[in-house]
Design a protein around this motif. Structure first.
Motif, PDB file in Angstrom:
ATOM      1  N   ALA A  57      44.922  41.448  41.047  1.00 39.02           N
ATOM      2  CA  ALA A  57      45.744  40.526  41.837  1.00 39.02           C
ATOM      3  C   ALA A  57      47.219  40.744  41.529  1.00 39.02           C
ATOM      4  N   GLN A 338      43.643  31.260  38.782  1.00 35.40           N
ATOM      5  CA  GLN A 338      43.629  31.478  40.233  1.00 35.40           C
ATOM      6  C   GLN A 338      42.386  32.256  40.669  1.00 35.40           C
ATOM      7  N   MET A 339      42.117  33.381  40.002  1.00 33.65           N
ATOM      8  CA  MET A 339      41.012  34.225  40.476  1.00 33.65           C
ATOM      9  C   MET A 339      39.656  33.523  40.325  1.00 33.65           C
ATOM     10  N   TYR A 356      39.488  37.585  50.118  1.00 36.35           N
ATOM     11  CA  TYR A 356      40.209  37.275  48.876  1.00 36.35           C
ATOM     12  C   TYR A 356      41.097  38.453  48.438  1.00 36.35           C
ATOM     13  N   SER A 360      45.114  38.304  47.848  1.00 32.62           N
ATOM     14  CA  SER A 360      45.549  38.349  46.445  1.00 32.62           C
ATOM     15  C   SER A 360      46.184  39.680  46.056  1.00 32.62           C
ATOM     16  N   PRO A 419      36.844  37.131  36.129  1.00 27.99           N
ATOM     17  CA  PRO A 419      37.226  38.494  35.751  1.00 27.99           C
ATOM     18  C   PRO A 419      36.757  38.757  34.314  1.00 27.99           C
TER      19      PRO A 419
END
Ligand code: NCD
Ligand code: ZN
Length: 479
Positions: A57, A338-339, A356, A360, A419
């Protein structure tokens, strides 16, 4: 030829597809994407079975507070948070101490960031009434873009009036760089805040009352008019209300080079959360009534809003929990969460994982002139990768986050999709949810940025053109 690293068995996500493919990396760049048997021999292989491989991102809105506020954040803690969040590139805002307003200050910030960052970065230069003259130095020193504070926020950087904004846009237009806008009308907010304070009103809803959506509607509309006149490229940060989408969409339809950003808190939080996390949720612009969420989601999905970013705005707990709302520092950390928050929405069927990636990584890379070096996993792209486990469940705990700011409205929130490894230019900066020894690996991306040629409009009316014309006239008279 042999690769440095080949990642096998993962699912590679592009803005329009998910592919079962391997990725070979050499010298920090993607060498090949394809069938595993087509990959070259590699020094190291990595098995990504069951995982998705995303372009890292690009968060075009963070406040890493360095130099200036080490108790809130610095480049090391901020980029560690980014690494944990699958964020491989961040753009840092200029409201540090001193503000990033001239060439010398910019050079000092570049040096600090380069010595501490785990991930790549771009630095914003301030576009303020006081530093019109230093814009050329900022451009020479290497900035990702400009930041103009139309309205007051943390750091209390003065807001240029409309006359100054026009002249600043003229200069920005000539540079071709994009201008990020804190688009809230300062006069309205200041007046309302003063009146509320005088009336002895200082509960947290007063902050919302001082900043009704019209502050954003007016600012977005005005900025769009000035951008249309000058040809300046503009980016509306932290879109918080359904109402400001109209001027954004209208300006896009007129051909204004205007892009938009929103953040997870405007999509997932509302005034219903205020009593749960009083003060902690205070942010500029404010989190609004729930009815705003669906239109903002819609705008993100239909492309009216281009980018999901975070406005990562860390503060210390004591700065967030004061009783008088007017003394509370606004903002909270977000670059790390956020992710997972957005992947949770992917899992819930709100959007596809390709959507997404578009918002991103792909879109931010494009609008900031970094594509396809960043924001893509194509041969020749920087190997900036977030490897995510879409099935992994996790509870966000403020105490566990990398940011120095251990206070946010996300504490206790359950997410699905995390992640698990992050790679920046071919090197793991986070592996198995552990930070690697990569302090100082991050580099400024301004050297690779290529914005399209400036599209200046009404050049003959710029202050620069007019004053140049007059002084040429004077020279002729004297001769
Ligand atoms: C930001 C900060 O703390 O620097 N705060 C915020 O509430 N968003 C400034 C900003 O982006 O407006
Ligand atoms: Zn802002």
């Amino acid at each position: 030829m042999s690769a440095d690293l080949v990642i096998h068995n993962g699912r590679v996500v592009t803005p329009d597809a998910v592919l079962e493919a391997s990725i070979a990396i050499k010298d920090g760049k993607v060498l090949a994407v394809g069938a595993s048997e087509a990959m070259p021999p590699a020094k190291e292989t990595f098995d990504a079975t069951g995982l998705h491989i995303l372009p890292g991102a690009i968060d075009d809105h963070v406040h890493f507070r360095d130099p200036g506020y080490p108790h809130k954040e610095d480049w090391e803690s901020g980029t560690a948070a980014a690494a944990f969040g699958g964020v491989t590139c961040v753009f840092d805002m200029p409201n540090t101490i001193p503000p990033t307003a001239d060439g010398k200050i910019l050079a000092a910030k570049h040096a600090i960031a380069a010595s501490k960052a785990h991930v790549d970065f771009g630095l914003y230069g301030l576009l303020g009434d006081e530093n019109l003259a230093t814009v050329p130095e900022l451009l020479d020193g290497g900035i990702i873009g400009f930041k103009l504070y139309m309205g007051n926020t943390f750091g209390k950087i003065a807001s240029p009036d409309t006359g100054a904004t026009l002249e600043l846009f003229e200069v920005a237009a000539a540079s071709g760089k994009r201008v990020s806008l804190h688009a809230e009308n300062n006069d309205i907010m200041e007046r309302r805040q003063k009146r509320l304070m005088a009336a002895g009103i200082h509960d947290q809803f007063a902050h919302l009352a001082a900043r009704p959506p019209v502050v954003a509607i007016e600012a977005v509309s005005r900025a769009a008019i000035l951008a249309e006149w000058t040809g300046a490229r503009i980016h509306v940060l932290h879109i918080s209300s359904a109402d400001e989408l109209r001027p954004l969409r209208e300006a896009k339809a007129r051909g204004v080079d205007i892009t938009g950003e929103t953040c997870p808190h405007y999509l997932m939080l509302s005034t219903e959360d205020y009593t749960r996390v009083p003060g902690i949720i205070a942010v500029n612009p404010p989190v609004r009534e729930k009815r705003n969420q669906a239109p903002i989601w819609q705008a993100l999905l239909d492309g009216s809003i281009d980018v999901i970013a975070t406005d990562h705005a860390p503060h210390a707990p004591e700065e967030k929990t004061r009783n008088d709302i007017w003394t509370v520092d606004c903002g909270f950390p977000g670059v790390e969460t956020q992710m997972p928050l957005m992947l949770t929405e992917v899992n819930a069927g709100r959007m596809s994982i390709s959507d997404y990636v578009r918002m991103s990584a792909y879109n931010p890379a494009r609008i900031w002139g970094l594509y396809p070096r960043k924001g893509a996993l194509l041969p020749g792209s920087d190997a900036d990768i977030a490897i995510v486990d879409l099935g992994r469940e996790h509870t966000i705990r403020d105490a566990d986050i990398q940011s120095r700011s251990k206070i946010s409205p996300w504490d206790g929130r359950k997410v699905k999709g995390l992640p698990v490894h992050t790679i920046v230019r071919g090197r793991f900066v986070m592996k198995d949810r552990t930070l690697m020894d990569t302090k100082g690996w991050g580099r400024s991306v301004h050297t690779i940025q290529q914005m399209p040629a400036p599209q200046i409009r009404n050049a003959e009316h710029t202050m620069q053109a007019i004053t140049a014309q007059r002084s040429a006239g004077r020279r002729e008279q004297i001769a």
